[in-house]
Design an enzyme around this catalytic site. Structure first.
Site, PDB file in Angstrom:
ATOM      1  N   ASP A 269       0.848  -1.032  -0.175  1.00  0.00           N
ATOM      2  CA  ASP A 269      -0.121  -0.142  -0.235  1.00  0.00           C
ATOM      3  C   ASP A 269       0.854   1.311  -0.089  1.00  0.00           C
ATOM      4  OD1 ASP A 269      -1.674   1.963   0.678  1.00  0.00           O
ATOM      5  OD2 ASP A 269      -2.252   1.354   2.367  1.00  0.00           O
TER       6      ASP A 269
ATOM      7  N   GLU B 105      -7.279   0.639  -4.478  1.00  0.00           N
ATOM      8  CA  GLU B 105      -7.333   0.642  -3.140  1.00  0.00           C
ATOM      9  C   GLU B 105      -8.557  -0.148  -2.442  1.00  0.00           C
ATOM     10  OE1 GLU B 105      -6.143   4.588  -2.145  1.00  0.00           O
ATOM     11  OE2 GLU B 105      -4.038   4.130  -2.859  1.00  0.00           O
TER      12      GLU B 105
ATOM     13  N   ASP C  94     -13.279   5.491   2.288  1.00  0.00           N
ATOM     14  CA  ASP C  94     -11.836   5.712   2.503  1.00  0.00           C
ATOM     15  C   ASP C  94     -11.396   7.276   3.063  1.00  0.00           C
ATOM     16  OD1 ASP C  94      -8.994   5.740   2.820  1.00  0.00           O
ATOM     17  OD2 ASP C  94      -8.743   4.938   1.006  1.00  0.00           O
TER      18      ASP C  94
ATOM     19  N   LYS D 105       3.016  11.210  -3.472  1.00  0.00           N
ATOM     20  CA  LYS D 105       2.097  10.525  -4.244  1.00  0.00           C
ATOM     21  C   LYS D 105       0.987  11.438  -4.903  1.00  0.00           C
ATOM     22  CE  LYS D 105      -1.650   6.951  -3.397  1.00  0.00           C
ATOM     23  NZ  LYS D 105      -2.036   6.203  -2.497  1.00  0.00           N
TER      24      LYS D 105
END
Ligand code: AMP
Length: 648
Positions: A54, A218, A243, A118
């Site tokens: 992850d 994800e 999330d 990211k």
């Protein structure tokens, strides 16, 4: 010249019949517009150890399937820490420090300490310029549309390199713990990541010495970690994955049936998360204490922020938080905290409403809700999400670890240990090519399942045309100028043929990682050209959202523009074909016919200079009415000559 899709649709029946090829092309185009889905599965030796990673905005984790228990486990260092902060620090000697050891430099050496790399993956400076204030390090504006760089001292780093440092750290951590070399991995990315961002993630893996077998979404990983869809006879289920992390929020709607995972829609906000809760608490205290924020040093401000986060975490299981900080006494009740964060949670629920709308579902259709991300530990978040969907949420798996655990399960599937699964994801925006008049011809519509494949046939516009430009676009608008160009290439060496004769098939293949390959092939000669689309820069998801919103706002205008462009293109084609026909067959036409045709052509030409679709169509009809009788006569003549053995 641009290639063209809808050619010669209805000039006049008899002229179309002169060349059955035209009908053929029209039919093919319609047949080919049906999209075929092709599921690719991985197959690897069982013995291989493939890690699941992850690669998070704030923290990253690595996991494996335990060889004995066959359960997914997070690889933890001896201090039992599982999270590797996604932070890279460069010291004076340019040594690279990653993770916990880098975190301390966030405050003391912000220029040399890179967090949230990211957010920069697969992006240009233009993509991120609105949010550069967010970064404490130097994000370089090089005035180009190439990928963004970060400057540390005199060295420039790409987000791919920065992410590769984090991945290398995870690889080393895994090798250290399992005492086996690790060379293969499955890496997770947000479901909304476009192909540039997925490719960048893959490249980062390669740079870290990892063979990235699969990039998975994800939310898909999180569902796998909950064992959803794992038993063969399980009934079809619809799942919402909520999330909420430190800085980002994503919601995805998945459908799982017969071990097949399908992402139906995604939504979210890249600047919404637990950090907003902290900021709201800090601002509340500063207001309550009547402090002038400008009088505070950065250190004190940071101190307030850290106490705010502490309060938030404490209030997950307590009613009141109190502490002394410098000369201040800070306190916060659970009720006050909940009032402060309610607006942020409401925003996440708006995203849920949009995701449901995109999936054509209502809250009642959701069978399971999966909670992911550290901020879902806040009880009000759980309560409001549960109220919204009208059922309890699943939050039993550690929300920080759930995605990495799912990545390990996917790695296990690829290792050949669990053949019951197939994973299907979706494309966030439509993919297509530019056709005549700058129109977007969509080959793979938005929200199509991937892997996915589509092909369509086109032809040339001019006699002896030796090349064709293929311009690939992404977006929802009817005109390519309003969409985003992904790539462009020329199909060259097309053998000389009359206009409309070559059959150029353009195929799009979106692989399981969401990366697009485009192939153009002239079917008569076999000449072909293939490219893999590695766009120079990506899109922020706000831009994706904006593109979707624009397509709704401009839908009416777009339809009108498309109709006008199509009418103009049709008119131009008809003029050209009529011209050719007349030149070739003038001896078979009467003076009257020739004169009437010339007048009708002139009238159509004039109409083409005006933006009036109805006028153009009327003039096309008028020309068709004049040409139809003699076209039929010439056709009959040609047929009877042919029957007498003469060449047409
Ligand atoms: P993530 O991005 O998923 O790692 O989540 C990080 C966010 O979760 C940060 O904003 C943390 O402050 C927040 N967080 C972690 N633990 C808790 C907790 N017990 N209660 C509330 N928020 C938490």
């Amino acid at each position: 010249m641009r290639i063209k899709g809808n050619i010669f649709l209805f000039f006049s029946k008899s002229l179309v019949l002169l060349n059955t090829e035209l009908y053929f092309r029209f039919l093919i185009k319609n047949i080919m517009s049906k999209i075929s889905i092709n599921i690719a599965t991985g197959s690897l030796q069982q013995a291989e150890m493939i890690v699941g990673i992850d690669l998070g905005t704030t923290n990253s984790l690595v996991s494996i399937i335990h060889p004995e228990s066959k359960q997914a486990i997070i690889l933890k260092e001896h201090d039992s820490s599982s999270l590797v902060p996604s932070i890279v620090h460069f010291d004076e000697l340019n040594n690279v420090i990653v993770g916990d050891n880098a975190k301390q430099y966030l405050e003391t050496s912000p220029q040399n300490t890179i967090f949230s790399a990211k957010r920069l993956m697969g992006k240009s400076y233009n993509d991120v310029k609105e949010s550069t204030h967010f970064f404490s390090y130097k994000v370089i504006d090089d005035n180009t549309e190439s990928l963004v760089k970060v400057q540390v001292g005199n060295t420039f780093y790409s987000p791919v390199e920065l992410s590769s440092f984090i991945l290398k750290e995870l690889k080393q951590r895994a090798e250290h713990i399992i005492k086996t070399p690790v060379t293969k991995a499955v890496i997770t990315v947000p479901a909304y990541f476009n192909d540039a961002q997925r490719q960048a993630t893959r490249d980062a893996g390669k740079l870290a010495g990892l063979d990235v077998l699969r990039i998975i979404n994800e939310p898909t990983a999180a569902s796998l970690a909950y064992g959803i869809g794992t038993s063969a006879n399980e009934k079809e289920q619809t799942i919402a994955v909520y999330d909420l992390g430190g800085g980002t929020f994503d919601v995805s709607i998945l459908k799982i049936s017969n071990g097949i995972f399908e992402v139906l829609s995604t939504n979210g906000n890249t600047f919404l998360g637990g950090d907003d809760f902290d900021r709201a608490i800090k601002d509340y205290w500063i207001k309550q204490l009547n402090i002038d924020i400008n009088s505070l040093s950065n250190e004190i401000k940071q101190g307030f922020r850290l106490r705010a986060e502490e309060a938030k975490i404490y209030l997950s299981s307590n009613e009141i938080y109190t502490t002394n900080f410098n000369e201040y006494t800070l306190s916060l009740t659970k009720k006050e905290f909940e009032n402060l964060i309610q607006p942020f949670i409401d925003k996440t629920l708006e995203c849920c409403t949009n995701a449901l709308k995109d999936a054509n579902l209502i809250t009642k259709d959701i069978d399971v809700i999966v909670m992911v991300g550290g901020s879902t530990r806040v009880s009000l978040v759980n309560k409001l999400v549960s109220d919204f969907f009208g059922k309890p949420v699943n939050n039993s798996v550690n929300p920080d670890e759930v995605v990495a655990l799912g990545a390990a399960i996917q790695a296990d599937i690829l290792a050949g240990n669990n053949k019951d699964f197939l994973l299907l994801d979706i494309t966030p925006l439509s993919l297509g090519i530019e056709t005549m008049g700058g129109l977007m011809d969509v080959l793979i519509p938005r929200n199509s399942k991937v892997p996915s494949k589509a092909a369509r046939q086109y032809t040339t516009h001019k006699d002896a045309q030796g090349s064709m430009r293929i311009s690939v676009f992404q977006g929802e608008r009817d005109l390519v100028k309003d969409n985003r160009k992904l790539a462009e290439f020329n199909l060259t060496n097309i053998p000389g043929m009359p206009a409309g004769f070559p059959k150029v098939e353009v195929s799009f293949m979106v692989d399981a990682d969401g990366i697009l390959k485009v192939k153009a092939q002239e079917l008569r000669s076999g000449v072909e050209q293939t490219i893999e689309v590695k766009p120079q820069y990506g899109l922020t998801d706000e831009e994706v959202e904006k593109m979707l919103m624009d397509s709704i706002t401009h839908a009416k205008d777009d339809i009108a523009t498309r109709a006008l462009v199509e009418a103009k293109t049709e008119g131009e084609q008809i003029l050209e074909t009529t011209e050719k026909f007349i030149t070739k067959n003038s001896s078979l036409l009467t003076q009257d016919e020739l004169m009437q045709t010339a007048q009708a052509m002139q009238a159509l030409q004039l109409a083409l200079t005006m933006d009036d679709k109805n006028l153009i169509q009327t003039k096309i009809e008028e020309l068709n009415t004049i040409s139809k009788p003699y076209a039929e006569r010439v056709m009959d003549n040609a047929v009877s000559l042919a029957m007498k053995g003469k060449t047409i």
